[in-house]
Write an enzyme that holds these catalytic residues in place. Structure first.
Site, PDB file in Angstrom:
ATOM      1  N   ARG A 294      -4.619  10.826   4.936  1.00  0.00           N
ATOM      2  CA  ARG A 294      -3.475  11.734   5.079  1.00  0.00           C
ATOM      3  C   ARG A 294      -2.567  11.661   3.862  1.00  0.00           C
ATOM      4  O   ARG A 294      -2.006  12.669   3.425  1.00  0.00           O
ATOM      5  CB  ARG A 294      -2.721  11.326   6.338  1.00  0.00           C
ATOM      6  CG  ARG A 294      -1.437  12.012   6.534  1.00  0.00           C
ATOM      7  CD  ARG A 294      -0.709  11.493   7.736  1.00  0.00           C
ATOM      8  NE  ARG A 294       0.665  11.882   7.656  1.00  0.00           N
ATOM      9  CZ  ARG A 294       1.073  13.139   7.788  1.00  0.00           C
ATOM     10  NH1 ARG A 294       0.195  14.058   8.051  1.00  0.00           N
ATOM     11  NH2 ARG A 294       2.330  13.444   7.665  1.00  0.00           N
TER      12      ARG A 294
ATOM     13  N   ASP B  77       5.092   0.557  11.890  1.00  0.00           N
ATOM     14  CA  ASP B  77       3.841  -0.034  11.407  1.00  0.00           C
ATOM     15  C   ASP B  77       3.689  -1.485  11.834  1.00  0.00           C
ATOM     16  O   ASP B  77       2.656  -2.102  11.561  1.00  0.00           O
ATOM     17  CB  ASP B  77       3.751   0.060   9.878  1.00  0.00           C
ATOM     18  CG  ASP B  77       3.533   1.482   9.441  1.00  0.00           C
ATOM     19  OD1 ASP B  77       3.654   1.756   8.243  1.00  0.00           O
ATOM     20  OD2 ASP B  77       3.276   2.342  10.308  1.00  0.00           O
TER      21      ASP B  77
ATOM     22  N   CYS C  47      -4.578  12.080  13.240  1.00  0.00           N
ATOM     23  CA  CYS C  47      -5.033  10.709  13.007  1.00  0.00           C
ATOM     24  C   CYS C  47      -5.350  10.134  14.385  1.00  0.00           C
ATOM     25  O   CYS C  47      -5.349  10.830  15.384  1.00  0.00           O
ATOM     26  CB  CYS C  47      -3.952   9.899  12.312  1.00  0.00           C
ATOM     27  SG  CYS C  47      -2.541   9.623  13.367  1.00  0.00           S
TER      28      CYS C  47
ATOM     29  N   ARG D  39      -8.632  -0.642   4.891  1.00  0.00           N
ATOM     30  CA  ARG D  39      -7.829   0.400   4.249  1.00  0.00           C
ATOM     31  C   ARG D  39      -6.500  -0.156   3.785  1.00  0.00           C
ATOM     32  O   ARG D  39      -5.958   0.277   2.772  1.00  0.00           O
ATOM     33  CB  ARG D  39      -7.571   1.558   5.229  1.00  0.00           C
ATOM     34  CG  ARG D  39      -8.787   2.315   5.635  1.00  0.00           C
ATOM     35  CD  ARG D  39      -8.423   3.554   6.421  1.00  0.00           C
ATOM     36  NE  ARG D  39      -7.411   4.338   5.707  1.00  0.00           N
ATOM     37  CZ  ARG D  39      -6.889   5.456   6.186  1.00  0.00           C
ATOM     38  NH1 ARG D  39      -7.240   5.901   7.375  1.00  0.00           N
ATOM     39  NH2 ARG D  39      -5.997   6.133   5.491  1.00  0.00           N
TER      40      ARG D  39
ATOM     41  N   ARG E 106      -0.178  14.976  12.979  1.00  0.00           N
ATOM     42  CA  ARG E 106       0.772  14.464  11.975  1.00  0.00           C
ATOM     43  C   ARG E 106       1.214  15.694  11.168  1.00  0.00           C
ATOM     44  O   ARG E 106       0.622  16.059  10.189  1.00  0.00           O
ATOM     45  CB  ARG E 106       0.095  13.412  11.090  1.00  0.00           C
ATOM     46  CG  ARG E 106      -0.428  12.187  11.833  1.00  0.00           C
ATOM     47  CD  ARG E 106       0.640  11.146  12.059  1.00  0.00           C
ATOM     48  NE  ARG E 106       1.131  10.557  10.829  1.00  0.00           N
ATOM     49  CZ  ARG E 106       0.522   9.541  10.200  1.00  0.00           C
ATOM     50  NH1 ARG E 106      -0.614   9.082  10.655  1.00  0.00           N
ATOM     51  NH2 ARG E 106       1.042   9.026   9.102  1.00  0.00           N
ATOM     52  N   PRO E 107       2.233  16.403  11.628  1.00  0.00           N
ATOM     53  CA  PRO E 107       2.634  17.649  10.951  1.00  0.00           C
ATOM     54  C   PRO E 107       3.110  17.396   9.519  1.00  0.00           C
ATOM     55  O   PRO E 107       3.503  16.280   9.173  1.00  0.00           O
ATOM     56  CB  PRO E 107       3.781  18.161  11.814  1.00  0.00           C
ATOM     57  CG  PRO E 107       4.284  16.977  12.538  1.00  0.00           C
ATOM     58  CD  PRO E 107       3.107  16.069  12.750  1.00  0.00           C
TER      59      PRO E 107
ATOM     60  N   LYS F 294       0.850  -1.210   0.000  1.00  0.00           N
ATOM     61  CA  LYS F 294       0.000   0.000   0.000  1.00  0.00           C
ATOM     62  C   LYS F 294       0.877   1.249   0.000  1.00  0.00           C
ATOM     63  O   LYS F 294       0.660   2.175  -0.784  1.00  0.00           O
ATOM     64  CB  LYS F 294      -0.880   0.014   1.235  1.00  0.00           C
ATOM     65  CG  LYS F 294      -1.552   1.354   1.527  1.00  0.00           C
ATOM     66  CD  LYS F 294      -2.438   1.332   2.733  1.00  0.00           C
ATOM     67  CE  LYS F 294      -1.723   1.498   4.027  1.00  0.00           C
ATOM     68  NZ  LYS F 294      -1.373   2.899   4.357  1.00  0.00           N
ATOM     69  N   ASN F 295       1.884   1.278   0.843  1.00  0.00           N
ATOM     70  CA  ASN F 295       2.678   2.491   1.007  1.00  0.00           C
ATOM     71  C   ASN F 295       3.679   2.722  -0.114  1.00  0.00           C
ATOM     72  O   ASN F 295       4.339   3.762  -0.143  1.00  0.00           O
ATOM     73  CB  ASN F 295       3.359   2.503   2.372  1.00  0.00           C
ATOM     74  CG  ASN F 295       2.338   2.668   3.491  1.00  0.00           C
ATOM     75  OD1 ASN F 295       1.163   2.931   3.236  1.00  0.00           O
ATOM     76  ND2 ASN F 295       2.768   2.465   4.715  1.00  0.00           N
TER      77      ASN F 295
END
Ligand code: EPZ
Length: 419
Positions: free
Chosen positions: A92, A306, A116, A398, A121-122, A22-23
């Site tokens: 995000r 993660d 989140c 997700r 989450r800057p 996914k990432n």
């Protein structure tokens, strides 16, 4: 709203193919906006986040289709410049369109992402990196308004502090079209970031240092549409490996890059799992209680944040006391209270959790909160005695494709119910 009903304890036995990461998919999808034409990305998992990003790209005028793992993105008519709050607040990673829109369209209006489940989450590094390329950045009513200076983006120098996966991806995508040389330092070297850099280079970008913390980019270039096959999802693979460590059994995972799994494999071996590797596959076997461990999550090649929740579930039944420090996010512990409902004995002090292993977890209703915490609860339910109900499983959908079907194929007694 769906929920999972899980009967435990069961062991996990069998073989499973791991899907695309996914990432890695999401930044490649954004990178398609850097070229005119049809990008084709293979081995794409059918996930809610992928479908959602397709919606974002369609909102910018692109055409998107995902059939049988093949994602086709047409950008011939993609003239849009705005990613609305209504979209960005839901995911995000939508901010990944900022760099490509700025560099290719010359201007971008992207909503500031919200926080989140586990806190703020800057995105300051994304913005500071774009500014280092000459971008004019203004924050207007919750939106990032970015414009290129006269003559377009120009090469610059920027150091990420701290290491940022998204920041590295976003600024890299902008830099490939900037005029001159850009040097990015302290870049993230997660496999997903390296995969993006390779995808950009294959499409004509000039990038040196791929896979290292220092990237040197020469621009501008005219990129060809992307043609890429997505790398395996190391976090999905790690999640199933943690399931075996927690519930016991023996599972062979195929379609993996074992090198990307090294940080996870090392910890699970220390915890007593028998793990054998072969080209493109890894087999993990476990019996009895894991050995307690101590880890700190770190940027790659450290232990991935993660996988922190999933590992905590394994530590919950370890023989001894384990310690987990979250080195990336100050408070990514929303799963602790839910694991405690299953009988885990965990104490949290700031960014450090102490887990006193118990022989068995007890099934109970629990609430999913974020993607990886939810996966940890599902694994805990497979190992727990009795019935575990995991509510709000849309969090899991997700980032995991049909996780209940895949776990059931390994022997878990899990079903999805709509409530
Ligand atoms: C990516 O998020 C992943 N998301 C996350 O995975 C992952 O947890 C994270 O990287 C760390 O590995 C995607 O790839 C879509 P960061 P990202 O920028 O890019 C701070 C999942 O479960 N920071 O590397 O948002 C930040 O607060 C998700 O798949 C700044 O201070 O993470 C954090 O402490 C969850 N300023 C640290 O850097 C910035 O501008 C690392 O964040 C950006 C980040």
């Amino acid at each position: 709203m769906d929920r999972f009903v899980i009967e435990g304890p069961t062991r996990l036995e069998g073989e499973l193919e791991v899907g695309g990461a996914k990432n890695a998919v999401l930044p490649l999808m954004a990178a398609a906006l850097l070229a005119r034409g049809d990008s084709i990305i293979q081995n794409v998992p059918d996930l809610h986040d992928v479908r959602f990003f397709m919606t974002i790209l369609e909102g910018l005028g692109a055409t998107c289709s995902l059939v049988g793992g093949e994602l086709r993105l047409g950008t011939a008519e993609a003239e849009g410049r705005e990613a609305s709050y209504d979209l960005v607040r839901k995911m995000r990673a939508s901010i990944y369109v900022l760099g490509p829109l700025l560099a290719f369209q010359g201007e971008a209006f992207v909503s500031l992402p919200g926080g989140c489940a586990w806190g703020p989450r800057p995105v300051n590094l994304h913005l500071e990196g774009m500014a280092a390329l000459g971008a004019e950045i203004a924050l207007e009513r919750g939106y990032i308004h970015a414009r290129v200076p006269r003559g377009g983006l120009r090469g610059g120098r920027f150091r990420f502090e701290p290491v940022s996966v998204g920041g590295t991806c976003n600024v890299l995508m902008a830099a490939v079209l900037a005029r001159g040389e850009t040097v990015l330092e302290n870049c993230a070297i997660e496999p997903e970031v390296t995969a993006l850099a390779i995808g950009l280079r294959d499409a004509g970008a000039v990038i040196e240092g791929i896979g290292t913390p220092t990237l040197r980019i020469q621009g501008p270039v005219t990129l060809r549409p992307l043609q890429q096959t997505v790398i395996a999802d190391r976090i999905e693979a790690g999640t199933f490996m943690a399931g075996v460590a927690l519930a016991g059994g023996r599972v062979r995972l195929t379609g993996v890059d074992t090198v990307h799994l090294d940080p996870i494999t090392a910890v699970l071996r220390e915890m007593g799992c028998a793990i054998t590797e072969e080209p493109g596959a890894i087999t993990i076997a476990a019996d009895g209680r894991p050995v307690a461990t101590e880890i700190i999550t770190r940027p790659y090649p450290g232990f991935p944040t993660d996988m922190q929740a999933q590992l905590m579930a394994v530590c919950a039944v370890a023989d001894g006391t384990s310690f987990i420090s979250e080195g990336i996010y100050a408070d990514r512990f929303t799963h602790v209270a839910e694991l405690q409902r299953l009988g885990a004995d965990i104490r949290v002090d700031g960014a450090r959790a102490t887990i006193f292993g118990v022989p068995k977890l007890q099934g109970a209703p629990v609430m999913a909160s974020d993607l990886r915490a939810s996966a940890a609860l599902v694994l805990a339910g497979v190992a727990a005695e009795g019935t575990t109900i995991v509510n709000r499983v849309y969090h899991i959908d997700r980032g995991y494709e049909c996780i209940e079907e895949r776990l059931a194929s390994l022997g878990a007694r899990i079903r999805r119910e709509s409530v």
